[in-house]
Write a protein that holds these residues in place. Structure first.
Motif, mmCIF file in Angstrom:
data_model
loop_
_atom_site.group_PDB
_atom_site.id
_atom_site.type_symbol
_atom_site.label_atom_id
_atom_site.label_comp_id
_atom_site.label_asym_id
_atom_site.label_seq_id
_atom_site.Cartn_x
_atom_site.Cartn_y
_atom_site.Cartn_z
ATOM 1 N N LYS A 41 -30.967 23.034 -41.044
ATOM 2 C CA LYS A 41 -31.648 24.327 -40.889
ATOM 3 C C LYS A 41 -31.188 25.105 -39.655
ATOM 4 O O LYS A 41 -31.992 25.756 -38.978
ATOM 5 C CB LYS A 41 -33.169 24.147 -40.857
ATOM 6 C CG LYS A 41 -33.754 23.434 -42.072
ATOM 7 C CD LYS A 41 -35.269 23.413 -41.998
ATOM 8 C CE LYS A 41 -35.890 22.547 -43.071
ATOM 9 N NZ LYS A 41 -37.359 22.497 -42.985
ATOM 10 N N PHE A 42 -29.876 25.057 -39.378
ATOM 11 C CA PHE A 42 -29.353 25.785 -38.224
ATOM 12 C C PHE A 42 -29.247 27.278 -38.543
ATOM 13 O O PHE A 42 -28.892 27.672 -39.651
ATOM 14 C CB PHE A 42 -27.976 25.243 -37.838
ATOM 15 C CG PHE A 42 -27.429 25.840 -36.577
ATOM 16 C CD1 PHE A 42 -27.828 25.354 -35.344
ATOM 17 C CD2 PHE A 42 -26.539 26.905 -36.616
ATOM 18 C CE1 PHE A 42 -27.348 25.915 -34.166
ATOM 19 C CE2 PHE A 42 -26.058 27.481 -35.444
ATOM 20 C CZ PHE A 42 -26.464 26.979 -34.216
ATOM 21 N N ARG A 43 -29.513 28.111 -37.550
ATOM 22 C CA ARG A 43 -29.353 29.561 -37.675
ATOM 23 C C ARG A 43 -28.512 30.053 -36.494
ATOM 24 O O ARG A 43 -28.741 29.651 -35.360
ATOM 25 C CB ARG A 43 -30.705 30.278 -37.665
ATOM 26 C CG ARG A 43 -31.673 29.865 -38.771
ATOM 27 C CD ARG A 43 -33.008 30.587 -38.585
ATOM 28 N NE ARG A 43 -34.069 30.029 -39.409
ATOM 29 C CZ ARG A 43 -34.460 30.535 -40.578
ATOM 30 N NH1 ARG A 43 -33.840 31.598 -41.059
ATOM 31 N NH2 ARG A 43 -35.447 29.986 -41.261
ATOM 32 N N GLY A 44 -27.562 30.946 -36.769
ATOM 33 C CA GLY A 44 -26.789 31.556 -35.693
ATOM 34 C C GLY A 44 -25.387 31.003 -35.570
ATOM 35 O O GLY A 44 -24.794 30.516 -36.536
ATOM 36 N N LEU B 3 -22.412 27.205 -30.623
ATOM 37 C CA LEU B 3 -23.346 27.059 -29.500
ATOM 38 C C LEU B 3 -24.024 25.693 -29.488
ATOM 39 O O LEU B 3 -24.657 25.334 -28.486
ATOM 40 C CB LEU B 3 -24.399 28.169 -29.563
ATOM 41 C CG LEU B 3 -23.884 29.593 -29.370
ATOM 42 C CD1 LEU B 3 -25.009 30.602 -29.536
ATOM 43 C CD2 LEU B 3 -23.243 29.744 -27.992
ATOM 44 N N PHE B 4 -23.904 24.955 -30.602
ATOM 45 C CA PHE B 4 -24.540 23.633 -30.624
ATOM 46 C C PHE B 4 -23.502 22.503 -30.617
ATOM 47 O O PHE B 4 -23.843 21.352 -30.823
ATOM 48 C CB PHE B 4 -25.460 23.499 -31.844
ATOM 49 C CG PHE B 4 -26.473 22.387 -31.722
ATOM 50 C CD1 PHE B 4 -27.458 22.433 -30.744
ATOM 51 C CD2 PHE B 4 -26.427 21.284 -32.565
ATOM 52 C CE1 PHE B 4 -28.380 21.402 -30.613
ATOM 53 C CE2 PHE B 4 -27.341 20.250 -32.446
ATOM 54 C CZ PHE B 4 -28.329 20.309 -31.463
ATOM 55 N N ASP B 5 -22.248 22.830 -30.357
ATOM 56 C CA ASP B 5 -21.218 21.787 -30.305
ATOM 57 C C ASP B 5 -21.569 20.710 -29.280
ATOM 58 O O ASP B 5 -21.454 19.508 -29.546
ATOM 59 C CB ASP B 5 -19.857 22.401 -29.945
ATOM 60 C CG ASP B 5 -19.243 23.172 -31.102
ATOM 61 O OD1 ASP B 5 -19.741 23.014 -32.246
ATOM 62 O OD2 ASP B 5 -18.290 23.931 -30.867
ATOM 63 N N SER B 6 -22.005 21.151 -28.108
ATOM 64 C CA SER B 6 -22.325 20.176 -27.056
ATOM 65 C C SER B 6 -23.547 19.353 -27.431
ATOM 66 O O SER B 6 -23.653 18.170 -27.064
ATOM 67 C CB SER B 6 -22.558 20.888 -25.724
ATOM 68 O OG SER B 6 -23.634 21.815 -25.830
ATOM 69 N N GLY B 7 -24.477 19.961 -28.176
ATOM 70 C CA GLY B 7 -25.647 19.218 -28.625
ATOM 71 C C GLY B 7 -25.273 18.110 -29.593
ATOM 72 O O GLY B 7 -25.776 16.976 -29.500
ATOM 73 N N MET B 8 -24.377 18.412 -30.540
ATOM 74 C CA MET B 8 -23.919 17.396 -31.487
ATOM 75 C C MET B 8 -23.211 16.265 -30.749
ATOM 76 O O MET B 8 -23.415 15.076 -31.050
ATOM 77 C CB MET B 8 -22.994 18.022 -32.527
ATOM 78 C CG MET B 8 -23.643 19.071 -33.423
ATOM 79 S SD MET B 8 -24.877 18.408 -34.568
ATOM 80 C CE MET B 8 -23.815 17.682 -35.835
ATOM 81 N N ARG B 9 -22.376 16.629 -29.765
ATOM 82 C CA ARG B 9 -21.656 15.600 -29.003
ATOM 83 C C ARG B 9 -22.627 14.721 -28.223
ATOM 84 O O ARG B 9 -22.478 13.490 -28.180
ATOM 85 C CB ARG B 9 -20.651 16.251 -28.044
ATOM 86 C CG ARG B 9 -19.418 16.801 -28.714
ATOM 87 C CD ARG B 9 -18.313 17.065 -27.697
ATOM 88 N NE ARG B 9 -18.738 18.017 -26.667
ATOM 89 C CZ ARG B 9 -18.613 19.333 -26.768
ATOM 90 N NH1 ARG B 9 -18.092 19.869 -27.862
ATOM 91 N NH2 ARG B 9 -19.019 20.123 -25.781
ATOM 92 N N PHE B 10 -23.630 15.352 -27.607
ATOM 93 C CA PHE B 10 -24.588 14.576 -26.814
ATOM 94 C C PHE B 10 -25.321 13.563 -27.685
ATOM 95 O O PHE B 10 -25.480 12.392 -27.305
ATOM 96 C CB PHE B 10 -25.593 15.517 -26.145
ATOM 97 C CG PHE B 10 -26.634 14.799 -25.335
ATOM 98 C CD1 PHE B 10 -26.407 14.470 -24.015
ATOM 99 C CD2 PHE B 10 -27.855 14.405 -25.906
ATOM 100 C CE1 PHE B 10 -27.364 13.782 -23.270
ATOM 101 C CE2 PHE B 10 -28.815 13.726 -25.174
ATOM 102 C CZ PHE B 10 -28.565 13.416 -23.850
#
Length: 480
Positions: free
Chosen positions: A192-195, A199-206
């Motif tokens: 359910k990602f929007r945008g 911007l969430f690359d670092s979140g996935m890596r973390f």
């Protein structure tokens, strides 16, 4: 096995999308949910019932729904806790605490159903229930990690970024799970990602670095999800659609609303403004039709209807010449009296109905489950649908039945002036011929919508969405 960090993170849709995607690749796929809790159910061809989501997943898999796809179904039922359905049939009633003692007895039925599907399929996609991290319910678990361990099914964990805190959701699940349970998880999906996805690359890596799980996909919000049957009434209650031009059809959202996908075809009609009326709101005065939906606790929902003042609104609507239609439990409410001599729904043995139909209902222990077809006498159109109810209804208005089944049996009742009607059959608005004739009877514009076709088109779009945003090859590797 697709598990989630919580309820309503999109597990059911992910399973449906993956099922259609893998079927399109030439695999024989079967969906499976060991234990489900829902009042939105479907009838199988052999006369059992399963969760509506598993019926949709069966359709995505291009299979007929089977009781093996959802061997344990819990249907919340007012003061009596939940009705327990095992392999499509009622096994009893259980309070939440008492049900914990049931689980070990239900595990053999769950594993037998899973074994049958596994023997018939190239791939079984299993859906968990609620959250993978419900450690307070872990003993004898058959819904999440308990099943995964017993079946040796690798787990992919889905988190919902739309509600916020998805990093904590996923990392937190690993933190609270038993080490052997956590070891069953092979990867994760953020849903359910929007945008801007970058911007969430670092979140996935973390998440991947912190948990050691494979990042299998960042899935954008799927807008066409609204075209597919929902299972969870929480989403229904949160729904606040912009009003459309067209005939207003009002539906009071009762606490124990059941089989609410009856409303989906009407919502999809361009000439209908379907208003889902929340607690504290009045039924709209400009409604062309008021529908009382199905209920898993008819007497309790009748009391809630009165507590909200909706009975006053409905009677005023009828006095102004408006129409009303009751489906199953809603049909029972329209009558003069509902009796519950065996305490099926609780301690109230008898309740006065709304008195808009000259009928009475007695709730019984016998449950009717069947797919049906025939002719709708009220609008002279063919129909198909399904029965799923307890209770027998009789009275003068039954002499004017709403439906005539292909085998000659009658169902439902129509008032003398023809403006009030009800029937036990669910799903009739999915029938394009019936829906078109019904809308014309209330002077509403019917479109050229082909509802069943639109469901398959949405499933194909969902499969393509999964192909684009989830690493399906990695999923197959994990499954093998």
């Amino acid at each position: 096995m697709i598990q989630g960090t919580g309820s309503d993170v999109g597990k059911s849709l992910v399973v449906a999308g993956l099922a259609r995607a893998f079927v399109n690749r030439g695999l024989k796929v079967a969906p499976f949910k060991p234990q489900n809790m829902s009042n939105n159910a479907a009838v199988t061809e052999d006369g059992g019932e399963i969760g509506r989501a598993q019926a949709l997943q069966a359709r995505a898999s291009r299979l007929a729904p089977s009781v093996d796809m959802n061997p344990v179904l819990l249907k919340p039922q007012g003061a009596n806790g939940a009705q327990v359905i095992v392999r499509g049939a009622i096994a009893g009633q259980a309070k939440a605490r008492d049900y914990q003692d049931w689980k070990s007895r239900l595990k053999p039925a769950v594993m037998e159903s899973f074994a049958r599907l596994k023997a018939q399929s190239d791939l079984v996609i299993v859906e968990g229930a609620g959250s993978a991290a419900e450690i307070n319910l872990r003993a004898n678990d058959i819904a999440n990690m308990g099943f995964a361990r017993e079946a040796n099914a690798p787990v992919v964990l889905v988190g919902d970024i739309d509600r916020g805190g998805v990093i904590a959701q996923l990392v937190g699940c690993q933190a609270v799970l038993d080490a052997e349970d956590a070891a069953m998880i092979e990867g994760f999906i953020v849903n359910k990602f929007r945008g801007d996805a970058s911007l969430f690359d670092s979140g996935m890596r973390f998440i991947a670095e912190r948990t050691g799980w494979r990042a299998l996909g960042l899935v954008p919000y799927f807008d066409a999800a609204s075209r597919l049957p929902a299972e969870d009434a929480f989403g229904l209650r949160a729904q606040r659609d912009t009003q459309k031009e067209g005939a207003v059809i009002a539906v009071p959202l009762l606490p124990h609303i059941a089989n609410f996908d009856d409303l989906d075809p009407l919502k999809a009609e361009s000439g209908v403004d379907l208003r889902l009326v929340q607690r504290g709101e009045a039924l709209p005065a400009d409604a062309r039709l008021v529908i009382l939906p199905g209920s898993k606790a008819t007497i309790g929902d009748l009391a809630a209807l009165r507590a909200n003042g909706w009975h006053i609104d409905l009677l005023a609507h009828v006095r102004r010449g408006g129409r009303a239609f009751g489906i199953c439990g809603g049909y029972q409410m329209l009558g003069r009296l509902i009796r519950d001599p065996h305490g099926m729904e609780g301690d109230v043995a008898e309740a006065e109905g709304l008195g808009l139909l000259d009928i009475e209902t007695t709730l019984t222990g016998k449950k009717t489950l069947a797919r049906v077809a025939g002719r709708a006498l009220c609008v002279d159109a063919s129909f198909h649908g399904y029965e799923m109810h307890v209770g027998e209804t009789f009275g003068r208005d039954c002499a004017r039945p709403m439906l005539r089944f292909a085998d000659g049996r009658a169902d439902g009742a129509v008032s003398r002036d023809g403006r009030i009607m009800g029937a036990y059959v669910h799903g009739i608005f999915s029938d394009d011929a019936l829906r078109t004739a019904f809308l014309r009877s209330i002077n509403a514009e019917a479109s050229a919508l082909r509802f069943d076709q639109s469901i398959d088109e949405a499933l194909d779009a969902l499969a393509a969405h999964c192909e684009r945003h989830i690493d399906l090859n990695a999923l197959l590797e994990i499954a093998r």
